[in-house]
Each structure stands twice: as structure tokens, then as C-alpha cells.
Design an enzyme around this catalytic site. Structure first.
Site, PDB file in Angstrom:
ATOM      1  N   ALA A 273       0.806  -1.225   0.000  1.00 27.33           N
ATOM      2  CA  ALA A 273       0.000   0.000   0.000  1.00 27.33           C
ATOM      3  C   ALA A 273       0.834   1.268   0.000  1.00 27.33           C
ATOM      4  O   ALA A 273       0.278   2.365  -0.064  1.00 27.33           O
ATOM      5  CB  ALA A 273      -0.930   0.003   1.215  1.00 27.33           C
ATOM      6  N   ASP A 274       2.170   1.135   0.040  1.00 26.93           N
ATOM      7  CA  ASP A 274       2.999   2.339   0.159  1.00 26.93           C
ATOM      8  C   ASP A 274       4.261   2.251  -0.706  1.00 26.93           C
ATOM      9  O   ASP A 274       5.379   2.320  -0.189  1.00 26.93           O
ATOM     10  CB  ASP A 274       3.385   2.529   1.629  1.00 26.93           C
ATOM     11  CG  ASP A 274       3.754   3.973   1.947  1.00 26.93           C
ATOM     12  OD1 ASP A 274       3.419   4.859   1.143  1.00 26.93           O
ATOM     13  OD2 ASP A 274       4.388   4.206   2.996  1.00 26.93           O
TER      14      ASP A 274
END
Length: 492
Positions: free
Chosen positions: A145-146
């Protein structure tokens, strides 16, 4: 860290509660706060992060076991596609508050000078990251997610190494299919379809007027000249609509948006003109063609066929062009040109068995009872094309020059489109002649094909029954004039 984060979580809850109570903040504010707090604690649980890293490596990384179990043909493909590096976790030296990983030498993606010194292809690195992210979001559902520049480095061998697996997302198939559907409806500028997608995905509350959402989305599209192809621009374009109708993103989708935004930001450091939506489109089409699930087939039909039943010939033409380019590349590429291809991963290529199966499914839908409206529009387009060809052959002697010029341009455009269509089909057949032949034989034996062929022939005869005599004599006149001119020139 646990004590500090607990204090932060308490403060977040207090502020969120006060905002909800006195400032009439959105109802889902506390849900967002709880989700943020959960991820804060997840990120300092190094046992969980180690497990996430191993799962990520097994799905997307260079997994030696998967290569050993692969066939010889697939082993070469995996070697080309699996260019993702994930550090090994040393569990004997890892605890909940201590994470011990393999050391990886790499170059920061922001260090352009070092990338050039290492002779690394920035375009290939972007393709690697995009391909891996699309697999995460659309195929497996388990995603990083990052993916910002601090969590990615390039190795000397050209691989992309991922770090920091504390913030991960896991989206179910329903949401993955929904993401593809949202993309297709956005590209089609289908505001009503997009509004229904948002409702089925839980973005907007039950009972809201879908037509109002559709109208607002249509207004946000503008006059059709602003076709956004990057993720940030799309979000900006839809932000007012989302705020007006109290959109509420599920936690998993909030992480998806974060992941896409980080991916695009990272890629733009390497290529300022990078557009994540535009670049993802071939992968999405490949997924639609490869997946025989009814949901995917329905989305593919929506991509190529309008709601009223008319066919999007421009989309069909672009898809044919992409497949044709693949055929040209495969015939022109020499054995020693591997690695110099503009698509080193091969992920923008189409599996021809999937293309043939999808084509057969599409034809069966058109010939089915549900495809009745499509057949009507298809019949209209066939008659229109035949009209243009007949007009070109006959010529119109009494037309004004301006009308003749417009008519000629329409004829040329139709000629070009039909010629391209046959060219693309021929190129596709070259890639897998036995598959296409078998499919065409199966279709030729179906009574539905016979009936529709009879309908086309009958419609053409009825449409041209009055025009054929006139056209015949005009054609004869043109040929006689040509013979006279040639005879006169020979005598001179």
C-alpha cells in the site's frame, strides 16, 4: 512505541469525536480514524511484517521453488517476468520488536545519475513496478500500500527491490472486478454505469438517487475534451462529486487509492509524462481477454458495445491494432534481439488462445437472444459500408466539387477502416492459425450464423434492389469512357 501510539490513537479518537459532535463531520470519520490507528499498530508488529514480506515474495518475487516446479518453457518466461526482489527474513533473529532482513545493495530511484552509470533502463523499471502493482491489485489482491521511492530500489541486475511490508492491503475478488469495471466505465465516459459501480461497491449510501449521481459525473467529464489519463487528475475531476454525494470509501479501497497515488508519484520521478491509467489499459484488456469468468466477459462486452447495442468500432480497431503489433513483433524480432524489445516483460502481449476464446464468446453473445439489438446495429453498419463502396464504384456525376470532396473523404475513411480490419485479422490468425480455424469452423456450423447471414443478404438485396440497375449503367459508362480515352491516347 506502543505507549506513544496508544496516546496518539486516544487523541485521534477524541478529536474525531468532537468534530463529529460539534462540527457535524461525516459519519464515517471515526471509521477512518479506527482504520488509520489499526495500520499504525500493524506497522510496528515486525512478526506480521516478516510474514507479509514472505507472502509478497511467494506471489510476486523470484521464488526458486516456483522456478524448479515450472516447465522448461515457462521457466524462461518466469525468468523474464519475475524481476521483483524481496529481502529474505531471518526468523531466528526476528521478534515482535526486531526485524532482521537480508541486505540488498541498490540504487535509489531518485538518483538518476547512479541509474545512468549502472546503465539501467528507466522505462523498464517503470514497467516492472507497474506490472507488479497491477498483478497485486487486479490478480492476487494482496498489495503493497505504500510503494513510494523510499521503499523501492533498483539493483545492478535491473531488478526492483521492495521494502517495508508493514502497510499491506488485501482486497477480495469482488472489489478487484469492481476496480476493472470502474476503469472501463470511466474510459467509456459511461456516467450511469460508473454511478451503479459506486453503489454496488458501497461507495455511496443506499437510497441515493443514482440518476443524480450520474448527471453530476457526466458534468464532471466536461465537453469530452478533458480525457484524463493520470490518476491524480481523475481524482481531482471526481472530487467534487464524491464530496457532494457523501462518498464513503471502504478501508481496503482507501489503501488502493493510496497505492495507486504512490505508484504514480514514484513513476513520475523517472518519467514526468507517466500516466498510470493509460499505461494500465493494456494490462486490463489482457485480463478481460484471459479471464472467462462471466463478470469479466460482461465488462469486455461493455468496453466494445454501447448500452444501446451499437458497436464501438474505434475500440475494436485499437484492440485489433494491438494484437496485430504483437504479430509483427514476433515475426520481425531476431533471436539475438531479446532484451532490446520495447516490452521486455511481455506483459503487454496477448495470449492468443484467450483472444480466440473471447472472440468466440463475443460472437455467441451477438448471435444470442440478448444480442438482438447488437445485430440490428451491425446490420445497419454493414448496409452503410456497402452504400459507401457502391457510391465509390458508381461515382456521382452531378455532385458539386465540395460535396464530391466530402464524399471522397468518407469513402476513403471507410476503405481504410475495412482494409485495416482485414489486415489486423490476418495478422492475428498468423499467430495461431489452428486456433482461429477451429473456432471459425465451430461458428460456421451453428444455425444462428446461417440465419444472421441470410438476414444480411436479404437486407442488402432489399436495400440495393432499386440502386443496382442505375449503378450498373453508371459503371458501364465509366468503363466505356476509360476505354475510349485509352484508345485515343494510343492513336496519338
Amino acid at each position: 512505541m506502543h505507549l506513544l501510539l496508544t496516546l496518539d490513537a486516544l487523541l485521534f479518537r477524541m478529536v474525531g469525536g468532537q468534530l463529529k459532535r460539534f462540527a457535524k463531520a461525516r459519519k464515517d470519520l471515526l471509521v477512518a480514524v479506527n482504520e488509520m490507528v489499526r495500520h499504525m499498530f500493524d506497522e510496528i508488529d515486525y512478526i506480521l511484517e516478516g510474514k507479509n514480506a514472505e507472502r509478497f515474495a511467494s506471489l510476486y518475487g523470484n521464488d526458486p521453488k516456483s522456478r524448479q516446479n515450472a516447465t522448461i518453457g515457462n521457466a524462461v518466461k518466469n525468468e523474464k517476468e519475475n524481476c521483483i526482489k524481496v529481502p529474505k527474513i531471518y526468523w531466528e533473529f526476528t521478534r515482535k520488536a526486531v526485524l532482521t532482513m537480508e541486505w540488498i545493495d541498490g540504487i535509489k530511484l531518485t538518483d538518476q545519475a547512479a541509474l545512468e552509470r549502472a546503465c539501467l533502463n528507466r522505462r523498464k523499471l517503470i514497467d516492472l513496478g507497474l506490472y507488479c502493482s497491477l498483478r497485486q491489485l487486479l490478480e492476487e489482491g494482496f498489495f503493497h500500500a505504500d510503494p513510494h521511492p523510499g521503499n523501492l530500489v533498483a539493483t545492478d541486475s535491473g531488478s526492483l527491490a521492495y521494502f517495508d511490508f508493514g502497510m499491506m492491503g488485501d482486497i477480495p475478488r469482488h472489489y478487484r472486478v469492481g476496480l476493472i469495471q470502474v476503469l472501463v466505465h470511466f474510459v467509456n465516459r459511461d456516467s450511469l454505469g460508473l454511478a451503479n459501480d459506486f453503489l454496488s461497491l458501497g461507495f455511496i449510501p443506499e437510497g441515493i438517487d443514482i440518476q443524480s449521481v450520474s448527471d453530476a459525473l457526466q458534468a464532471s467529464f466536461g465537453d469530452g475534451t478533458r480525457h484524463s489519463r493520470d490518476f491524480e487528475a481523475i481524482l481531482n475531476q471526481l472530487y467534487d462529486v464524491m464530496y457532494e454525494f457523501n462518498f464513503s470509501l471502504p478501508p481496503d479501497y482507501a489503501l488502493v487509492i493510496r497505492a495507486l497515488g504512490s505508484l504514480e508519484g514514484t513513476a513520475k520521478l523517472l518519467d514526468s509524462n507517466f500516466k498510470v491509467v493509460e499505461k494500465a489499459y493494456p494490462f486490463v484488456i489482457g485480463r478481460l481477454l484471459a479471464d472467462s469468468n462471466p463478470d469479466m466477459r460482461r465488462i469486455l462486452r461493455e468496453l466494445l458495445i454501447c448500452n444501446d447495442g451499437s458497436i464501438r468500432w474505434n475500440r475494436l480497431e485499437r484492440l485489433g491494432e494491438a494484437i496485430s503489433e504483437q504479430a509483427s513483433d514476433s515475426t520481425e524480432e531476431s533471436p539475438d534481439s531479446e532484451g532490446n524489445s520495447s516490452d521486455p516483460l511481455g506483459w503487454k502481449s496477448f495470449d492468443m488462445r484467450s483472444v480466440v476464446n473471447a472472440t468466440e464468446d463475443l460472437l455467441l453473445f451477438i448471435l444470442s437472444e440478448k444480442g438482438g439489438r447488437v445485430r440490428v446495429f451491425l446490420l445497419r453498419d454493414v448496409i452503410k459500408a456497402a452504400d459507401v463502396f457502391l457510391q465509390d464504384e458508381a461515382g456521382v456525376l452531378n455532385e458539386k466539387p465540395e460535396a464530391r470532396e466530402a464524399s471522397d473523404s468518407e469513402v476513403n475513411a471507410t476503405h481504410t477502416r475495412v482494409a485495416k480490419g482485414f489486415h489486423y485479422l490476418r495478422q492475428a490468425v498468423k499467430l495461431a492459425p489452428e486456433l482461429w480455424t477451429a473456432m471459425l469452423i465451430r461458428m460456421a456450423l451453428k444455425p444462428e450464423v446461417h440465419r444472421f447471414s441470410f438476414d444480411i443478404i436479404s437486407a442488402l438485396i432489399m436495400h440495393f434492389s432499386h440502386k443496382l440497375p442505375e449503378t450498373f449503367w453508371i459503371c458501364m459508362s465509366r468503363h466505356l469512357h476509360k476505354l475510349v480515352r485509352n484508345h485515343t491516347s494510343d492513336e496519338l
